[in-house]
Design a protein around this motif. Structure first.
Motif, PDB file in Angstrom:
ATOM      1  N   ARG A   7      40.102  -7.429 -37.760  1.00 40.67           N
ATOM      2  CA  ARG A   7      40.256  -6.821 -36.556  1.00 40.67           C
ATOM      3  C   ARG A   7      41.694  -6.985 -35.973  1.00 40.67           C
ATOM      4  O   ARG A   7      42.226  -6.422 -35.282  1.00 40.67           O
ATOM      5  CB  ARG A   7      39.204  -6.986 -35.732  1.00 40.67           C
ATOM      6  N   ALA A  11      44.633  -4.575 -35.317  1.00 40.93           N
ATOM      7  CA  ALA A  11      44.947  -4.384 -33.894  1.00 40.93           C
ATOM      8  C   ALA A  11      46.699  -4.823 -33.763  1.00 40.93           C
ATOM      9  O   ALA A  11      47.425  -3.881 -33.043  1.00 40.93           O
ATOM     10  CB  ALA A  11      44.528  -5.347 -33.015  1.00 40.93           C
ATOM     11  N   LEU A  26      41.603   0.260 -30.960  1.00 44.88           N
ATOM     12  CA  LEU A  26      40.629   0.157 -32.017  1.00 44.88           C
ATOM     13  C   LEU A  26      39.388   0.471 -31.308  1.00 44.88           C
ATOM     14  O   LEU A  26      39.057  -0.108 -30.314  1.00 44.88           O
ATOM     15  CB  LEU A  26      40.448  -0.971 -32.761  1.00 44.88           C
ATOM     16  N   PHE A  39      39.026   0.779 -39.640  1.00 45.06           N
ATOM     17  CA  PHE A  39      38.991   0.602 -38.183  1.00 45.06           C
ATOM     18  C   PHE A  39      39.425   1.801 -37.785  1.00 45.06           C
ATOM     19  O   PHE A  39      40.688   2.163 -37.902  1.00 45.06           O
ATOM     20  CB  PHE A  39      39.828  -0.580 -37.605  1.00 45.06           C
ATOM     21  N   TRP A  41      40.516   4.336 -34.508  1.00 43.93           N
ATOM     22  CA  TRP A  41      41.496   4.217 -33.279  1.00 43.93           C
ATOM     23  C   TRP A  41      41.541   5.454 -32.498  1.00 43.93           C
ATOM     24  O   TRP A  41      41.444   6.547 -33.075  1.00 43.93           O
ATOM     25  CB  TRP A  41      42.651   3.269 -33.729  1.00 43.93           C
TER      26      TRP A  41
END
Length: 96
Positions: A7, A11, A26, A39, A41
């Motif tokens: 993560r 990011a 995210l 992920f 977003w």
């Protein structure tokens, strides 16, 4: 690689596209595909308001983080996400 590390990488990658006029963030959810995480977003404003007027336009997809290497890249809206992931895995000799 554990999800919190992935993560953080996702990011950082997203931050390279984010700006003061259109902050990106995210979603809190993640998909685990075995060999990678994806992920989703969107704009921070959209996540705060839920107003479609604040959303990103079509054409971009989730951010992918490869567990074994830390490689990070973004899916496009076409072809399908599953096909793009399968092609990447095949090209990089990743067992799925």
């Amino acid at each position: 690689m554990e999800e919190p590390t992935a993560r953080e990488l996702a990011a950082r990658y997203l931050a390279s596209f984010s700006g003061s006029r259109r902050a990106l963030t995210l979603y809190s959810t993640v998909e685990d595909h075995g060999w990678c995480y994806t992920f989703g977003w969107n704009t921070l404003r959209y996540i705060e308001t839920g107003d479609i007027e604040d959303a990103m336009t079509p054409g971009t997809g989730p951010i992918v983080v490869v567990k074994s290497t830390g490689d990070v890249w973004m899916l496009s809206s076409a072809p399908s996400f599953d096909l793009q992931l399968a092609e990447y895995a095949k090209e990089h000799a990743i067992t799925t």
